[in-house]
Structure formats: C-alpha cells, structure tokens
Design a protein around this motif. Sequence first.
Motif, PDB file in Angstrom:
ATOM      1  N   ARG A  72       0.781  -1.033  -0.095  1.00  0.00           N
ATOM      2  CA  ARG A  72       0.120  -0.276  -0.078  1.00  0.00           C
ATOM      3  C   ARG A  72       0.778   1.419   0.003  1.00  0.00           C
ATOM      4  O   ARG A  72       2.103   1.189   0.440  1.00  0.00           O
ATOM      5  CB  ARG A  72      -0.858  -0.103   1.225  1.00  0.00           C
ATOM      6  CG  ARG A  72      -0.153   0.097   2.568  1.00  0.00           C
ATOM      7  CD  ARG A  72      -1.246  -0.068   3.749  1.00  0.00           C
ATOM      8  NE  ARG A  72      -2.239   0.681   3.680  1.00  0.00           N
ATOM      9  CZ  ARG A  72      -3.407   0.727   4.102  1.00  0.00           C
ATOM     10  NH1 ARG A  72      -3.745  -0.372   4.972  1.00  0.00           N
ATOM     11  NH2 ARG A  72      -4.479   1.556   3.962  1.00  0.00           N
ATOM     12  N   ASP A  73       0.507   2.299  -0.446  1.00  0.00           N
ATOM     13  CA  ASP A  73       1.013   3.608  -0.476  1.00  0.00           C
ATOM     14  C   ASP A  73      -0.357   4.582   0.109  1.00  0.00           C
ATOM     15  O   ASP A  73      -1.316   5.212  -0.686  1.00  0.00           O
ATOM     16  CB  ASP A  73       1.368   3.932  -2.122  1.00  0.00           C
ATOM     17  CG  ASP A  73       2.162   5.467  -2.135  1.00  0.00           C
ATOM     18  OD1 ASP A  73       2.050   6.037  -0.986  1.00  0.00           O
ATOM     19  OD2 ASP A  73       2.920   5.440  -2.980  1.00  0.00           O
ATOM     20  N   ASN A  74       0.073   4.599   1.308  1.00  0.00           N
ATOM     21  CA  ASN A  74      -0.950   5.754   1.905  1.00  0.00           C
ATOM     22  C   ASN A  74      -0.915   6.991   1.506  1.00  0.00           C
ATOM     23  O   ASN A  74      -1.820   7.837   1.593  1.00  0.00           O
ATOM     24  CB  ASN A  74      -0.815   5.626   3.598  1.00  0.00           C
ATOM     25  CG  ASN A  74      -1.147   4.176   3.953  1.00  0.00           C
ATOM     26  OD1 ASN A  74      -2.096   3.723   3.592  1.00  0.00           O
ATOM     27  ND2 ASN A  74      -0.759   3.995   5.249  1.00  0.00           N
ATOM     28  N   ALA A  75       0.329   7.642   0.912  1.00  0.00           N
ATOM     29  CA  ALA A  75       0.312   9.038   0.498  1.00  0.00           C
ATOM     30  C   ALA A  75      -0.583   9.024  -0.731  1.00  0.00           C
ATOM     31  O   ALA A  75      -1.131  10.130  -1.081  1.00  0.00           O
ATOM     32  CB  ALA A  75       1.834   9.295   0.247  1.00  0.00           C
ATOM     33  N   LYS A  76      -0.857   8.190  -1.520  1.00  0.00           N
ATOM     34  CA  LYS A  76      -1.629   8.088  -2.669  1.00  0.00           C
ATOM     35  C   LYS A  76      -2.966   7.257  -2.468  1.00  0.00           C
ATOM     36  O   LYS A  76      -3.802   7.283  -3.361  1.00  0.00           O
ATOM     37  CB  LYS A  76      -0.740   7.425  -3.725  1.00  0.00           C
ATOM     38  CG  LYS A  76       0.446   7.935  -4.125  1.00  0.00           C
ATOM     39  CD  LYS A  76       1.309   7.406  -5.447  1.00  0.00           C
ATOM     40  CE  LYS A  76       2.755   7.790  -5.774  1.00  0.00           C
ATOM     41  NZ  LYS A  76       3.276   7.076  -6.519  1.00  0.00           N
ATOM     42  N   ASN A  77      -2.960   7.073  -1.366  1.00  0.00           N
ATOM     43  CA  ASN A  77      -4.567   6.146  -0.969  1.00  0.00           C
ATOM     44  C   ASN A  77      -4.519   4.979  -1.879  1.00  0.00           C
ATOM     45  O   ASN A  77      -5.757   4.877  -2.501  1.00  0.00           O
ATOM     46  CB  ASN A  77      -5.812   6.981  -1.228  1.00  0.00           C
ATOM     47  CG  ASN A  77      -5.767   7.974   0.078  1.00  0.00           C
ATOM     48  OD1 ASN A  77      -5.140   8.130   1.053  1.00  0.00           O
ATOM     49  ND2 ASN A  77      -6.728   9.189  -0.057  1.00  0.00           N
TER      50      ASN A  77
END
Length: 122
Positions: A72-77
């Motif tokens: 996952r990439d939380n900065a990019k949702n």
Amino acid sequence: QVQLVESGGGLVQAGGSLRLSCAASGRTFSSYSAGWFRQAPGKEREFVAAVNFGGGRTYYADSVKGRFTISRDNAKNTVALQMNSLEPADTAVYYCAATLRSTNLRREYDYWGQGTQVTVSS
C-alpha cells in the motif's frame, strides 16, 4: 467511509505477471486495513491477501503465498496486488476491500470495490 475502485485486470498468459491497483477516496485511507478477494464463476468468494493500515503486517491465502504480494501507498491512497507466476486457476474477478477493524483481516471487511477481471490463459 471510503469508496474503492480496482484497476489493472486483463488477460495474461500462464506464468506471466499482472499488477492490480485499488484507489480509495473519501476519509483517509491510511486508517483502514485493506484486502483482496477473488471470485471465479460458480465459486464462492475467497480471500487472497490483506495488509494492515500501517503496511507492516500482511496475510496471504496458501494458494497465492510466494506468488502474490500486497502493498500500500498511503500517500496515494492506493493498495496494490502484484501477481507473479499466474496460473489459469487464478482466473477470477478480483475485489478490493477495506475495514477499520483488524480482528480478522481474512474476512471482516465493510467496504468493497466493483471488481476487475483477471483471466489467465493456458
């Protein structure tokens, strides 16, 4: 609440690779755990992989362990599912799911995407 949209599905030959992506909108996705499920025609939906909200804990179905990787990439949702060494048995509609709960990430989800088709040819 979050809305989920899957993308990246398609047709691939056995032994090939495919990367699925799930884009989330709404309240911050970083607070949610996320998972991938799949459903083949005539079969029940089955768990594929999951990742906790921080990305440091992952779970995989035995059938895909060692071949698939969830991240996952939380900065990019977004949450992704990298699928390698694909087999015809992997053919299914793949769904992204999310939950604020973390008691059972193999089953307990509250939000679902519409799915993306993955077809693996022989």
